[in-house]
Design an enzyme around this catalytic site. Structure first.
Site, PDB file in Angstrom:
ATOM      1  N   ASP A 187       0.970  -1.207  -0.065  1.00  0.00           N
ATOM      2  CA  ASP A 187      -0.196   0.039  -0.031  1.00  0.00           C
ATOM      3  C   ASP A 187       0.849   1.189   0.053  1.00  0.00           C
ATOM      4  O   ASP A 187       1.643   1.547   1.140  1.00  0.00           O
ATOM      5  CB  ASP A 187      -0.957  -0.020   1.250  1.00  0.00           C
ATOM      6  CG  ASP A 187      -1.711   1.132   1.191  1.00  0.00           C
ATOM      7  OD1 ASP A 187      -2.568   1.577   0.456  1.00  0.00           O
ATOM      8  OD2 ASP A 187      -1.932   1.890   2.254  1.00  0.00           O
ATOM      9  N   GLU A 271      -1.154  -1.052  -5.983  1.00  0.00           N
ATOM     10  CA  GLU A 271      -2.361  -0.409  -6.555  1.00  0.00           C
ATOM     11  C   GLU A 271      -1.874   0.226  -7.924  1.00  0.00           C
ATOM     12  O   GLU A 271      -0.876   0.729  -8.047  1.00  0.00           O
ATOM     13  CB  GLU A 271      -2.773   0.575  -5.766  1.00  0.00           C
ATOM     14  CG  GLU A 271      -3.779   0.240  -4.570  1.00  0.00           C
ATOM     15  CD  GLU A 271      -4.114   1.241  -3.655  1.00  0.00           C
ATOM     16  OE1 GLU A 271      -5.058   1.625  -3.464  1.00  0.00           O
ATOM     17  OE2 GLU A 271      -2.891   1.843  -2.894  1.00  0.00           O
ATOM     18  N   ASP A 353      -3.462   0.610   7.307  1.00  0.00           N
ATOM     19  CA  ASP A 353      -2.861   0.373   6.347  1.00  0.00           C
ATOM     20  C   ASP A 353      -2.128  -0.935   5.790  1.00  0.00           C
ATOM     21  O   ASP A 353      -2.110  -1.421   4.648  1.00  0.00           O
ATOM     22  CB  ASP A 353      -1.542   1.304   6.344  1.00  0.00           C
ATOM     23  CG  ASP A 353      -1.694   2.716   6.356  1.00  0.00           C
ATOM     24  OD1 ASP A 353      -2.731   3.172   5.774  1.00  0.00           O
ATOM     25  OD2 ASP A 353      -1.161   3.467   6.940  1.00  0.00           O
TER      26      ASP A 353
END
Ligand SMILES: [Zn+2]
Length: 407
Positions: A187, A271, A353
């Site tokens: 992340d 991502e 997170d």
């Protein structure tokens, strides 16, 4: 074994004579670039005529004989290389990969490229500690490591803070790293540059932010100095040194972090953030650039390639922080201020997170098939009914705003 093009860059201290000759090389290469860019632009605008390094090279030879005899003081090959670079710049522009080529300024980084032949290589690091270049003679670089492979080109550059470097690109084989059997989700954010699904948090050194006071002070002094003065030239160098220092610290942090991640896992899930789009928000561009998100992704990409790792990406609109990574329950509302939470269904306690990183891993590896299972389905229907603002990128920006305010 993968063949990679690896760049080796070394700092060196030129002698007074070499500095003088390099100033000539840089100046002539820049002159040729700028003048040819002008010729090219006019030829296209007025006659729809395309020029290339061959036709322009002929013009340069003509200039040497008539109006610019001083061009002969520079190494001819360096001028040709500059024109070849310009061909590439135009090709990138026509293929919509880059902007229209621009004029070069004497205040930015200066560089010239030399084509190396077998003779140069004989006398370079293979036999000793020196590199021999035309009109410069022997250059003594700080060989922090000995390059393997045979370089075809050497680029000599001077950065705005006044440091000289020589760089080679060598093609060499690289062995894949042994498999670890580990997959991690990553992340990316601003509080921590990266949080991994196994709990690793990189922190964020915020190099630019930390140097900001020093930088601003020196920049203010620069802005008050008279244009064209010697003091201003020196002050400009001082500002450039701070910038170079920040860049070096950031590069060091990113390389260490990405290499550590590549060593630890076979599969890395990321991502698919639109970093460029996020950078358009000028309030946050600073905080985002300080993280080096784009560079982080680039390094993960090419290092994975070198070392036989796999990178998978997850849709940028996937609700990675709003889903429980344990049972898949989707939470409609979750404030950004919530750093830790407990899932009401399965009672799992989550770090925001780390939970997001775990979801990135499972979404990316399971793909659409995984999304059809159980709790993950409800975010899919939700996604269709939510405005784009509510999505991950907006969340990262929110996070940046909060941190900016807190600082
Ligand atoms: Zn749960």
């Amino acid at each position: 074994m993968v063949q990679r093009l690896k760049a080796y860059k070394f700092r060196f201290t030129p002698t007074a004579a070499q500095r003088k000759q390099l100033a000539v090389e840089f100046g002539c290469a820049r002159f040729v670039w700028n003048r040819c860019l002008d010729v090219r632009s006019t030829a296209w605008k007025e006659r729809q005529e395309k020029q290339n390094h061959v036709s322009l090279g002929r013009q340069v030879t003509a200039w040497k004989k008539t109006e610019c005899p001083w061009l002969a003081n520079a190494t001819a090959n360096c001028l040709t290389q500059s024109l070849i670079d310009q061909d590439k710049a135009f090709k990138n522009f026509f293929d919509k990969r880059g902007k229209y080529p621009r004029f070069k300024s004497k205040w930015n980084k200066q560089s010239v490229r030399y084509q190396l032949d077998q003779r140069h290589i004989q006398s370079t690091y293979r036999s000793g500690e020196y590199l021999k270049l035309p009109k410069l003679g022997f250059i003594k670089a700080r060989w922090s490591r000995i390059p393997t492979g045979i370089p075809k080109m050497a680029t000599v550059s001077k950065d705005p803070s006044g440091r000289y470097f020589v760089a080679f690109a060598c093609e060499e084989g690289v062995e894949a790293l042994p498999l670890t059997g580990v997959a991690v989700g990553l992340d990316l954010g601003i509080k921590d540059v990266v949080v991994a699904s196994d709990g690793l948090k990189s922190g964020n050194p915020r190099h630019l932010k930390k140097q900001m006071r020093r930088l601003k002070f020196q920049q203010r002094r620069l802005s008050r100095m008279q244009k064209g003065s010697n003091r201003r030239r020196k002050q400009r160098q001082r500002v450039a040194t701070i910038h170079a220092h920040i860049a070096a610290m950031r590069a060091d942090f990113l390389h260490k972090t990405t290499t550590a991640l590549i060593r630890r896992a076979d599969v890395l899930a990321l991502e698919d953030l639109n970093v460029r789009g996020m950078m358009k928000n000028h309030h946050l561009a600073g905080a985002l650039a300080d993280v080096g998100m784009h560079e982080f992704k680039r390094q993960i990409g090419y290092k994975a390639d070198w070392y036989g790792r796999t990178v998978v990406t997850v849709d940028r609109f996937a609700p990675t922080s709003k889903t429980c990574s344990h049972c898949g329950r989707y939470r409609e509302t979750m404030l950004l201020s919530v750093r830790e939470w407990t899932c009401p269904d399965c009672r799992t306690h989550h770090d925001r997170d780390v939970n997001a990183a775990r979801n990135i891993l499972s979404f990316a590896t399971a793909g659409e098939a995984g999304l059809a299972r159980g709790g993950s389905l409800n975010w899919l229907s939700h996604r269709l009914s939510t405005p784009v603002e509510a999505r991950t990128e907006a969340e990262k920006l929110d996070e940046a705003v909060r941190l900016e305010r807190a600082a």
